[in-house]
Design a protein around this motif. Structure first.
Motif, mmCIF file in Angstrom:
data_model
loop_
_atom_site.group_PDB
_atom_site.id
_atom_site.type_symbol
_atom_site.label_atom_id
_atom_site.label_comp_id
_atom_site.label_asym_id
_atom_site.label_seq_id
_atom_site.Cartn_x
_atom_site.Cartn_y
_atom_site.Cartn_z
ATOM 1 N N UNK A 162 0.826 -1.196 0.000
ATOM 2 C CA UNK A 162 0.000 0.000 0.000
ATOM 3 C C UNK A 162 0.867 1.255 0.000
ATOM 4 N N UNK A 163 0.293 2.358 0.434
ATOM 5 C CA UNK A 163 1.006 3.636 0.399
ATOM 6 C C UNK A 163 1.754 3.923 1.680
ATOM 7 N N UNK A 164 1.402 3.252 2.790
ATOM 8 C CA UNK A 164 2.019 3.597 4.069
ATOM 9 C C UNK A 164 2.770 2.436 4.707
ATOM 10 N N UNK A 165 2.463 1.222 4.337
ATOM 11 C CA UNK A 165 3.033 0.056 5.007
ATOM 12 C C UNK A 165 4.136 -0.595 4.178
ATOM 13 N N UNK A 166 4.987 -1.345 4.858
ATOM 14 C CA UNK A 166 6.076 -2.095 4.230
ATOM 15 C C UNK A 166 6.004 -3.528 4.741
ATOM 16 N N UNK A 167 6.126 -4.483 3.815
ATOM 17 C CA UNK A 167 6.087 -5.908 4.159
ATOM 18 C C UNK A 167 7.490 -6.498 4.093
ATOM 19 N N UNK A 168 7.876 -7.205 5.161
ATOM 20 C CA UNK A 168 9.169 -7.879 5.239
ATOM 21 C C UNK A 168 8.925 -9.379 5.360
ATOM 22 N N UNK A 169 9.475 -10.162 4.421
ATOM 23 C CA UNK A 169 9.390 -11.622 4.439
ATOM 24 C C UNK A 169 10.788 -12.185 4.657
ATOM 25 N N UNK A 170 10.939 -13.050 5.635
ATOM 26 C CA UNK A 170 12.244 -13.605 5.999
ATOM 27 C C UNK A 170 12.164 -15.130 5.917
ATOM 28 N N UNK A 171 13.077 -15.716 5.168
ATOM 29 C CA UNK A 171 13.142 -17.176 4.990
ATOM 30 C C UNK A 171 14.388 -17.702 5.690
ATOM 31 N N UNK A 172 14.222 -18.735 6.519
ATOM 32 C CA UNK A 172 15.345 -19.360 7.220
ATOM 33 C C UNK A 172 16.063 -20.312 6.262
#
Length: 442
Positions: free
Chosen positions: A135-145
Motif C-alpha cells: 500500500x502507500x504507508x506500510x512495508x512488508x518484510x518476508x524472511x526465509x530461514x
C-alpha cells in the motif's frame, strides 16, 4: 451559616478532585490503548483487507511495518527468530531496507547471517530477507530461514567432492597400470604383476560403486515396508561367513554365540560357543546383514594377526519395548576421542593408509548408522587407543516391533489378541551373554 459554607466548599473541592482523577484516568487509558502490544499487533485494523489471512498461511516469517517503523503485524515465526522485540524490528539491516523501500518503492532482497539467540556458541542463523511496499504507508518484510538448506548444500558439496576424489584414485591407478602393461609387453612377469594390481584397483572401484548404491538405497528406501522377523543367529552366521577368508589369512579367531552346541574351531573364524538361537529383530534382512557384516569386516581389518574378534547378542529391557544388542569387539588399534565423533561420517577414515590397504571405502560405518536409524535403533562405539573397540548395534526385538506396528495400524485390536502367543517374548534368562575383549593370543 459558616457550617453550610464549609460543607459547600468541601463538596466543590471533592468535585474538582473527582474530575481531575477522571481526566487522568481517561488519559492513562488512551495511552495504554496507543501502546503497541503483541495482541494489538496481530489485530490492528490498518492492514488492507485479506493481508492478515495471506500472511497467516505463509511459511516465511512476516513483519508489517508502518511509516513510523512500528510493527503492525508479525507472525509467530518472526518472534521465534528474534526479528521482533518490544514492538520494534530488532535487525538493523532489515530496518534500513524497509526505510529505503518506503522512500523509493523498490523491492529489495538480501541474505544475512544473524546471531542465534540463546545458544551462546556463536552459531549463525542464515536468512534471506525480502522487503516490498504494501500500500502507500506500510512495508512488508518476508524472511526465509536458510540455515538447514545451507547445511544440506554443504553436505552435498562435500559428498560430491569426496566421491570425485575416491573415484579418481582407482581410475587413475588403472590408467597408469594399463600404460605400464603396454610398455612391458615383452616382460611376462611384469605384465602379470601389473595385471594383479589392476585387478585390485578394479575391485576397489567396484566396492566403492556398490557401497554408494547401498548408501543411496538405505537413505531413500523405507526398510520397514518389507520388514520381517530376522534371526540374530542368521545375521551373525552370515557376517562370519563374509569375513571368514580375511580372518583365516590373519589367523584371527571369531568367537560367536550363535549355535546351540559346541563346534570345532573353524579355519579363519569362529569357535561356536553355546547359546540360544531364538533372538530376532524386525526389519529388512538384506540391510541388517550388510550393517552387521560391515562391523565385523572392520573389526577383522583393523585387528592385528593372531587375535580374536567377539560377536555377541543379548536382550535388554527398554521403556518402548525390548531391544536386541549385537556387540562386535576387536583388539585393534583403537579410536581416539576426536575421531570417535566423526567415524560415522561418509568417507571419513581413522587411518587412511590402512583403510586403502584393506580396500576400505569409508562408507561402511555410514551405512551402519543409516540402517540402524531407519530401523528405529542406533549404533554406539566404545574404544580406547591400543586396546580395541566395541561397536554395539541396538535394534527393536521382532515381537515388540511387530506389536507396535500392529497397534499403530489397528488401534482397535483387543488386548486379549495382542497378549496371545505371537506377542510372547522369550524369558530374559535366554539372552546372549556379552563377550568381553579376549586376550591377544601368543
Amino acid at each position: 451559616m459558616d457550617v453550610n459554607a464549609a460543607v459547600a466548599a468541601a463538596a466543590a473541592i471533592a468535585g474538582v478532585l473527582t474530575g481531575v482523577i477522571a481526566m487522568l484516568a481517561f488519559r492513562w487509558s488512551e495511552r495504554d490503548q496507543a501502546r503497541p502490544t503483541r495482541t494489538s499487533l496481530h489485530t490492528d485494523p490498518v492492514l488492507p483487507p485479506g493481508v492478515d489471512t495471506v500472511l497467516s498461511v505463509l511459511r516465511s516469517s512476516a513483519v508489517v511495518l508502518d511509516e513510523a517503523d512500528a510493527v503492525v503485524k508479525a507472525s509467530s515465526a518472526a518472534y521465534a527468530l528474534g526479528l521482533v522485540r518490544g514492538g520494534k524490528l530488532a535487525v538493523e539491516p532489515m530496518l534500513q531496507m524497509a526505510r529505503d523501500t518506503r522512500r523509493d518503492g523498490e523491492i529489495r532482497q538480501v541474505e544475512l547471517d544473524l546471531a542465534r539467540r540463546g545458544t551462546g556458541r556463536g552459531e549463525a542463523l542464515a536468512v534471506s530477507a525480502r522487503v516490498a511496499p504494501l500500500g502507500s504507508r506500510l512495508v512488508l518484510l518476508l524472511v526465509e530461514d536458510l540455515t538447514e538448506a545451507r547445511r544440506i548444500e554443504a553436505v552435498r558439496r562435500d559428498f560430491v567432492a569426496n566421491v570425485s576424489h575416491e573415484l579418481k584414485t582407482p581410475v587413475g591407478a588403472l590408467s597408469l597400470l594399463s600404460e605400464a602393461v603396454m610398455d612391458a609387453s615383452d616382460d611376462p612377469e611384469a605384465v602379470q604383476r601389473f595385471a594383479g594390481r589392476m585387478q585390485i584397483e578394479a575391485t576397489r572401484l567396484t566396492n566403492l560403486v556398490q557401497e554408494l548404491i547401498d548408501l543411496s538405497r538405505v537413505q531413500n528406501d523405507d526398510p520397514l515396508e518389507d520388514a520381517e522377523p530376522v534371526g540374530v543367529d542368521e545375521l551373525v552366521a552370515e557376517a562370519v561367513d563374509r569375513c571368514r577368508h580375511q580372518a583365516g589369512t590373519k589367523q584371527i579367531t571369531m568367537a560367536t554365540s550363535v549355535a546351540a552346541s559346541e563346534g570345532p574351531e573353524q579355519a579363519g573364524g569362529g569357535r561356536l560357543a553355546g547359546g540360544t538361537a531364538d533372538l530376532s529383530v524386525w526389519g529388512h534382512r538384506g540391510q541388517l546383514a550388510a550393517a552387521l557384516g560391515n562391523l565385523v569386516e572392520n573389526a577383522v581389518n583393523y585387528s592385528p594377526a593372531r587375535t580374536r574378534v567377539g560377536i555377541a547378542a543379548r536382550r535388554v529391557t527398554a521403556p518402548g519395548g525390548d531391544l536386541i544388542e549385537i556387540a562386535v569387539t576387536d583388539q585393534g588399534i583403537g579410536i581416539s576421542d576426536k575421531d570417535k565423533e566423526r567415524i560415522f561420517e561418509r568417507f571419513y577414515r581413522v587411518d587412511p593408509a590402512r583403510s586403502r590397504a584393506t580396500g576400505g571405502t569409508g562408507l561402511g560405518l555410514a551405512i551402519v548408522k543409516h540402517v540402524a536409524a531407519s530401523h528405529g535403533g542406533e549404533v554406539t562405539v566404545w574404544s580406547a587407543e591400543g586396546q580395541g573397540s566395541t561397536f554395539t548395534l541396538r535394534l527393536p526385538e521382532a515381537g515388540a516391533a511387530r506389536d507396535r506396528d500392529r497397534a499403530q495400524q489397528h488401534p482397535d485390536l483387543d488386548d486379549d489378541e495382542e497378549d496371545g502367543p505371537s506377542a510372547q517374548t522369550p524369558p530374559e534368562s535366554t539372552a546372549y551373554q556379552t563377550l568381553s575383549a579376549p586376550e591377544v593370543l601368543p
